[in-house]
Design a protein around this motif. Sequence first.
Motif, PDB file in Angstrom:
ATOM      1  N   ASP A 152      -4.519  -5.384 -27.337  1.00 62.16           N
ATOM      2  CA  ASP A 152      -4.004  -6.706 -27.690  1.00 62.16           C
ATOM      3  C   ASP A 152      -5.110  -7.762 -27.632  1.00 62.16           C
ATOM      4  N   VAL A 153      -5.921  -7.692 -26.587  1.00 61.36           N
ATOM      5  CA  VAL A 153      -6.986  -8.683 -26.422  1.00 61.36           C
ATOM      6  C   VAL A 153      -8.022  -8.537 -27.536  1.00 61.36           C
ATOM      7  N   ILE A 154      -8.438  -7.302 -27.816  1.00 62.94           N
ATOM      8  CA  ILE A 154      -9.431  -7.076 -28.868  1.00 62.94           C
ATOM      9  C   ILE A 154      -8.885  -7.506 -30.226  1.00 62.94           C
ATOM     10  N   THR A 155      -7.616  -7.214 -30.475  1.00 59.91           N
ATOM     11  CA  THR A 155      -7.001  -7.597 -31.741  1.00 59.91           C
ATOM     12  C   THR A 155      -6.974  -9.116 -31.903  1.00 59.91           C
ATOM     13  N   ALA A 156      -6.598  -9.825 -30.830  1.00 63.95           N
ATOM     14  CA  ALA A 156      -6.550 -11.286 -30.888  1.00 63.95           C
ATOM     15  C   ALA A 156      -7.939 -11.870 -31.145  1.00 63.95           C
ATOM     16  N   VAL A 157      -8.941 -11.333 -30.468  1.00 62.28           N
ATOM     17  CA  VAL A 157     -10.308 -11.814 -30.658  1.00 62.28           C
ATOM     18  C   VAL A 157     -10.760 -11.563 -32.091  1.00 62.28           C
ATOM     19  N   ALA A 158     -10.490 -10.365 -32.612  1.00 62.59           N
ATOM     20  CA  ALA A 158     -10.878 -10.038 -33.979  1.00 62.59           C
ATOM     21  C   ALA A 158     -10.181 -10.957 -34.978  1.00 62.59           C
ATOM     22  N   ALA A 159      -8.907 -11.257 -34.741  1.00 64.00           N
ATOM     23  CA  ALA A 159      -8.161 -12.150 -35.634  1.00 64.00           C
ATOM     24  C   ALA A 159      -8.745 -13.558 -35.617  1.00 64.00           C
ATOM     25  N   ILE A 160      -9.143 -14.033 -34.433  1.00 67.98           N
ATOM     26  CA  ILE A 160      -9.757 -15.363 -34.338  1.00 67.98           C
ATOM     27  C   ILE A 160     -11.076 -15.385 -35.103  1.00 67.98           C
ATOM     28  N   GLU A 161     -11.887 -14.343 -34.913  1.00 68.24           N
ATOM     29  CA  GLU A 161     -13.168 -14.280 -35.629  1.00 68.24           C
ATOM     30  C   GLU A 161     -12.968 -14.242 -37.140  1.00 68.24           C
ATOM     31  N   ALA A 162     -12.054 -13.390 -37.593  1.00 68.93           N
ATOM     32  CA  ALA A 162     -11.823 -13.255 -39.038  1.00 68.93           C
ATOM     33  C   ALA A 162     -11.303 -14.555 -39.634  1.00 68.93           C
ATOM     34  N   THR A 163     -10.468 -15.264 -38.878  1.00 69.00           N
ATOM     35  CA  THR A 163      -9.931 -16.537 -39.362  1.00 69.00           C
ATOM     36  C   THR A 163     -11.028 -17.586 -39.438  1.00 69.00           C
ATOM     37  N   LEU A 164     -11.867 -17.648 -38.429  1.00 67.60           N
ATOM     38  CA  LEU A 164     -12.996 -18.577 -38.471  1.00 67.60           C
ATOM     39  C   LEU A 164     -13.891 -18.289 -39.679  1.00 67.60           C
ATOM     40  N   GLN A 165     -14.124 -17.006 -39.933  1.00 64.64           N
ATOM     41  CA  GLN A 165     -14.950 -16.618 -41.079  1.00 64.64           C
ATOM     42  C   GLN A 165     -14.319 -17.078 -42.395  1.00 64.64           C
ATOM     43  N   SER A 166     -12.997 -16.879 -42.515  1.00 65.94           N
ATOM     44  CA  SER A 166     -12.315 -17.245 -43.756  1.00 65.94           C
ATOM     45  C   SER A 166     -12.289 -18.750 -43.964  1.00 65.94           C
ATOM     46  N   LEU A 167     -12.332 -19.500 -42.872  1.00 65.90           N
ATOM     47  CA  LEU A 167     -12.325 -20.960 -42.963  1.00 65.90           C
ATOM     48  C   LEU A 167     -13.738 -21.542 -43.058  1.00 65.90           C
ATOM     49  N   GLY A 168     -14.721 -20.653 -43.019  1.00 69.00           N
ATOM     50  CA  GLY A 168     -16.102 -21.112 -43.062  1.00 69.00           C
ATOM     51  C   GLY A 168     -16.553 -21.785 -41.782  1.00 69.00           C
ATOM     52  N   LEU A 169     -15.935 -21.403 -40.666  1.00 72.12           N
ATOM     53  CA  LEU A 169     -16.210 -22.078 -39.398  1.00 72.12           C
ATOM     54  C   LEU A 169     -16.869 -21.169 -38.360  1.00 72.12           C
ATOM     55  N   HIS A 170     -17.114 -19.905 -38.717  1.00 72.27           N
ATOM     56  CA  HIS A 170     -17.734 -18.992 -37.759  1.00 72.27           C
ATOM     57  C   HIS A 170     -19.202 -19.364 -37.593  1.00 72.27           C
ATOM     58  N   ARG A 171     -19.609 -19.630 -36.365  1.00 75.29           N
ATOM     59  CA  ARG A 171     -20.955 -20.159 -36.120  1.00 75.29           C
ATOM     60  C   ARG A 171     -21.925 -19.120 -35.576  1.00 75.29           C
ATOM     61  N   GLY A 172     -21.407 -17.949 -35.289  1.00 74.61           N
ATOM     62  CA  GLY A 172     -22.283 -16.921 -34.750  1.00 74.61           C
ATOM     63  C   GLY A 172     -22.395 -15.747 -35.691  1.00 74.61           C
ATOM     64  N   THR A 173     -22.732 -14.604 -35.119  1.00 76.36           N
ATOM     65  CA  THR A 173     -22.789 -13.367 -35.880  1.00 76.36           C
ATOM     66  C   THR A 173     -21.397 -12.756 -35.918  1.00 76.36           C
ATOM     67  N   MET A 174     -20.929 -12.430 -37.114  1.00 77.71           N
ATOM     68  CA  MET A 174     -19.589 -11.873 -37.235  1.00 77.71           C
ATOM     69  C   MET A 174     -19.473 -10.583 -36.416  1.00 77.71           C
ATOM     70  N   GLY A 175     -18.449 -10.528 -35.596  1.00 73.08           N
ATOM     71  CA  GLY A 175     -18.230  -9.368 -34.736  1.00 73.08           C
ATOM     72  C   GLY A 175     -18.765  -9.532 -33.333  1.00 73.08           C
ATOM     73  N   SER A 176     -19.477 -10.630 -33.083  1.00 69.33           N
ATOM     74  CA  SER A 176     -20.058 -10.828 -31.748  1.00 69.33           C
ATOM     75  C   SER A 176     -18.986 -11.012 -30.687  1.00 69.33           C
ATOM     76  N   GLY A 177     -17.876 -11.640 -31.060  1.00 71.23           N
ATOM     77  CA  GLY A 177     -16.783 -11.822 -30.106  1.00 71.23           C
ATOM     78  C   GLY A 177     -16.140 -10.517 -29.715  1.00 71.23           C
ATOM     79  N   VAL A 178     -15.871  -9.667 -30.733  1.00 71.12           N
ATOM     80  CA  VAL A 178     -15.289  -8.357 -30.452  1.00 71.12           C
ATOM     81  C   VAL A 178     -16.244  -7.522 -29.595  1.00 71.12           C
ATOM     82  N   ALA A 179     -17.526  -7.582 -29.906  1.00 72.16           N
ATOM     83  CA  ALA A 179     -18.517  -6.823 -29.128  1.00 72.16           C
ATOM     84  C   ALA A 179     -18.537  -7.298 -27.676  1.00 72.16           C
TER      85      ALA A 179
END
Length: 382
Positions: free
Chosen positions: A348-375
């Motif tokens: 559940d935690v990993i899924t929520a983190v991945a969803a937040i990252e993917a949403t930030l990416q889709s909104l053009g708001l991800h400021r780090g390396t994609m997948g860094s949160g999940v890692a």
Amino acid sequence: MQDKLTLMIPGPTPVPETVLRAIGRHPIGHRSGEFQAIVRRTTDQLKWLHQTNGDVLVITGSGTAAMEAGIINTLSRGDKVLCGDNGKFGERWVKVAQAFGLDVEVIKAEWGQPLDPDAFRTALEADSAKAIKAVILTHSETSTGVINDLKTISSHVKAHGTALTLADCVTSLGATDVPMDAWGIDVIASGSQKGYMMPPGLSFVAISDRAWQAYERSDLPKFYLDLGPYRKTAAKDSNPFTPSVNLYFGLEAALEMMQAEGLEAIFTRHARHRAAAQAAMKAIGMPLFAAEGYGSPAITAVAPDGIDAEQLRKAVKTKFDILLAGGQDHLKGKVFRIGHLGFVCDRDVITAVAAIEATLQSLGLHRGTMGSGVAAATAALA
């Protein structure tokens, strides 16, 4: 996709199928011997969870009902109390205490900061007349993701010798260690929709012997929340009013699951999920709202600098059907909160983190390396 909602909020929390099936049973008579046996078993289980030999009473109501019951059953009009306020629920207890005519001295901290135990110690030590009758505080401040130092504050109350400790443990009980007897806490209030892994509807009030002595002196008005009749009927494995019978079925099932896991394992799991959520948000450049070292094991509050937290939260809900909690009052739009309380697993935690990252990416708001949160979350969980 319908019927796929994932709750990652601090309540209501996800409910296990075992508990849902138990709740779905046909009701039985609440004065029957069969129901009395359930009350007897759950009473013992609740004492185990609270780590107490004292009374733990069940009210059909919310966590607020439990907290109000603790206040009105131990205090009298005009009594002086210290009330900790560092979030929405601390504010609530100030309002409840004032509504019942108590003399309230507020000990405040900024939202996101923990209550200062020394502020309580100073006020209690200065009270040579022993006018302070209670200290009222929230252990896990759900609105800000801050856990307060209940153990230390309770020790200062014990040293005072007269005051009682009344603690809102609604999002801490079942998530972190709250040994009631060992810490000398006099009233603990909690609710079924949190660490108990149940739907809303039941609340729990644990009462010490000192609190019962105060009950004998209390003159505040009470009827449905008068704990005297609850104690009297609990001794006979019953309830003074019609309880939520089916929620009792669920309560027994949930507590059996908790006992099978064990207290230490439960606390360790919640600590791991807190560590994973915190590490993930830091890795993607999302500042935490709670002061360092005071994050609640139940919920992680995030203050995304320069990002509309409500926009992000709503997008996660729309794209992934994962519900995150928003900020309250002046924090609306500035904070979102990831719940990791109760029936929550690593997935559940990993899924929520991945969803937040993917949403930030889709909104053009991800400021780090994609997948860094999940890692980061995965590393913390490992």
